[in-house]
Scaffold this active site. Structure first.
Site, PDB file in Angstrom:
ATOM      1  N   PRO A   5      39.038 -35.472  37.850  1.00  0.00           N
ATOM      2  CG  PRO A   5      39.933 -36.472  39.682  1.00  0.00           C
ATOM      3  CD  PRO A   5      40.209 -35.951  38.323  1.00  0.00           C
ATOM      4  CG  HIS A   6      35.577 -30.746  36.767  1.00  0.00           C
ATOM      5  ND1 HIS A   6      35.126 -29.447  36.966  1.00  0.00           N
ATOM      6  CD2 HIS A   6      36.222 -30.632  35.725  1.00  0.00           C
ATOM      7  CE1 HIS A   6      35.726 -28.673  35.946  1.00  0.00           C
ATOM      8  NE2 HIS A   6      36.341 -29.515  35.029  1.00  0.00           N
ATOM      9  CG  ASP A   7      32.410 -28.244  39.293  1.00  0.00           C
ATOM     10  OD1 ASP A   7      31.970 -27.238  39.209  1.00  0.00           O
ATOM     11  OD2 ASP A   7      33.143 -28.807  38.116  1.00  0.00           O
TER      12      ASP A   7
END
Length: 519
Positions: free
Chosen positions: A301-303
């Site tokens: 999971p990112h930004d």
């Protein structure tokens, strides 16, 4: 691991009698430029009560089931299927827009790029296959389908790929992939990248070589249940494997699309460039799934994603980097009851200003660097994890404050059980301007065990503060006995007297020198 308290302390006392000096540092000494060392530290024993925490309350997972997913499928309105050009389609601009992006699909389709579209209602995949020319989508064996065009679920479309499809093969040579701009349900089936020339899976060969992928855009819902996805993804934006991603800010404003969401339950992901990637996603659930032998990351999971649940998964064999990593303002999320092992770097990573997360009751072992790593991410709670036999540190905390470590077991790791340090990153390739942080570290460590680690149970360099209480430190591996590293080593006798003999909390606090106060 659950030793009687009296036995713990008798073993620890025996270890202390053997101590003949400090263990060597787990990392090379930091330079003055790297660390802003306080000149002196005070050792005191504050009241224990403020250190007490009740076990964390975990999210209720009982509602995330295959049956609940079935209830979400609206089959009341029959959708429309069409084959049309990819040009001018908003949800395909990432792949067919400027910079000659469309050349990839012109080459693979030998003409003006086309895609299969599902719009304005529900479409069952078997029914879809009957409405598309066989050169684009055909059944090659009972229940086995080969797609030679991209398949796009429109904003008001609902595509259901269920157990009637034994396997959906997305052709690598023809440039097939899945884009969801509406609702996508994948249940009780297999979806894989397929190499027609080899008549087999599109196994990974090199980073920049196209492989099929799945991308869900902003405002969408994606559900993958009791299914297998494999042989997806390559090193190109939005094409990583299974990706859930928001549109660009201009398109969000123009289209009015909210954050994407969905569930992954009881499924398997293998040989993906990234097993799972998300960007600006909310309330996504990854439960009871397996991520094995993926290339760069297992779960990533990112930004600016938030309120994610990553629970009950098994992640292993990641070839280049970490098993599970959340990075860049992934906040208010839960990572619990997972197993992460035998990954090329760390088992679990919290990275780049990701705050207010709970990492609890995970089993993290045999990873090739650290077990749990926190980089530039404060205000996180690490509770009840078993971090065992990782090649470097059990739990590593860098440039992160208010990290609370409760009831963790860090055992038989190659270097330090818990290692806290600060580091100057100004000369690295990390985007410091976009991800500001303070080069400071502070820890609260309560309960648990730091046992049989290679260099030391505990090492902390230049902390803002450290609080310790009821931490069992047993079975040193070095012949010199039990030793603390970093600033703790200088005051080891006082610290262990309070912590072990008196069984009191220990607070280690920096004190400014007269010269610093004058400056």
């Amino acid at each position: 691991m659950n030793l009687h308290p009296n036995l713990r302390h008798s073993l620890l006392a025996s270890a202390l009698l053997l101590a003949g000096g400090l263990a060597t540092a787990a990392e090379p000494p930091a330079t003055t430029k790297d660390l802003q060392h306080a000149k002196t530290y005070t050792i005191s024993s504050p009241p224990a009560e403020p250190l007490h925490l009740d076990p964390p309350k975990l999210p209720d997972l009982s509602g995330y089931t295959a049956e609940a997913v079935q209830k979400k499928i609206d089959r009341s309105r029959k959708g429309k299927v069409s084959v049309r050009r990819m040009l001018q389609e908003q949800n395909l601009k990432e792949f067919i827009g400027g910079d000659n992006k469309g050349a990839e699909w012109v080459k693979r389709q030998h003409g003006i790029p086309q895609a299969i579209f599902v719009d304005n209602g529900h479409v069952d995949f078997v029914e879809l296959s009957k409405q598309v020319p066989k050169q684009y989508l055909r059944e090659t064996a009972p229940g086995v389908y080969l797609a030679r065009l991209p398949i796009v679920v429109g904003e008001k479309g609902v595509l259901e790929i269920n157990g009637k499809v034994k396997e959906l093969r997305l052709s690598e040579e023809s440039g097939s992939f899945l884009v969801n701009d509406g609702k996508l349900f994948v249940t009780d089936t297999r979806v894989i990248g397929w190499r027609e020339q080899a008549n087999g899976p599109a196994t990974f060969r090199k980073p920049d070589e196209f492989r099929p992928f799945l991308l869900s855009w902003g405002g969408t819902e994606t559900y993958i249940v009791n299914s297998t996805m494999a042989n997806f993804g390559y090193a190109k934006s939005k094409s990583y494997g299974v990706s859930i991603s928001q549109y660009t800010p201009n398109m969000v404003k123009q289209m009015g699309r909210g954050e994407p969401t969905g569930w992954i339950i009881g499924s398997e992901f293998a040989d993906m460039w990234y097993g799972f990637y998300c960007y600006e996603t909310q309330d996504f659930v990854i439960k009871d799934s397996t991520y094995r032998d993926n290339i760069v990351y297992g779960i990533d999971p990112h930004d600016r994603s938030h309120r994610l649940i990553i629970a009950g998964n098994t992640v292993f064999g990641t070839k280049k980097k970490h098993g599970i990593i959340v990075s860049r303002e992934v906040n208010d999320s839960w990572i619990f009851n997972n197993k992460s092992y035998d990954n090329k770097l760390s088992g679990v990573v919290i990275d780049r200003n990701s705050v207010n997360n709970l990492i609890a009751y995970n089993e993290i072992y045999r990873n090739h660097t650290d077990g749990i790593t926190l980089y530039e991410s404060g205000n996180n709670l690490i509770w009840g994890n078993k971090v065992i036999n990782n090649r470097r540190h059990g739990i590593r905390v860098r440039n992160s404050v208010n990290i609370r470590l409760y009831e963790n077991v860090a055992m038989a790791n190659g270097l330090v059980g818990v290692y806290g340090h600060i580091k100057d990153l100004s000369n690295t390739d990390r985007d410091i301007a976009l991800d500001p942080f303070d080069a400071e570290v502070s820890l609260i460590i309560v309960g648990g065990e730091l046992s049989a680690n290679g260099s030391a149970p505990l090492s902390i360099d230049a902390p803002l503060s450290v609080e310790l209480y009821k931490v069992a430190m047993l079975a040193p591996t070095k012949s010199s006995g039990l030793s603390l590293n970093g600033v703790l080593g200088d005051r080891q006798a006082e610290i262990l007297d309070l912590l072990v003999r008196q069984q009191k909390p220990v607070l280690i606090d920096p004190v400014e020198t007269q010269a610093e106060m004058i400056d």
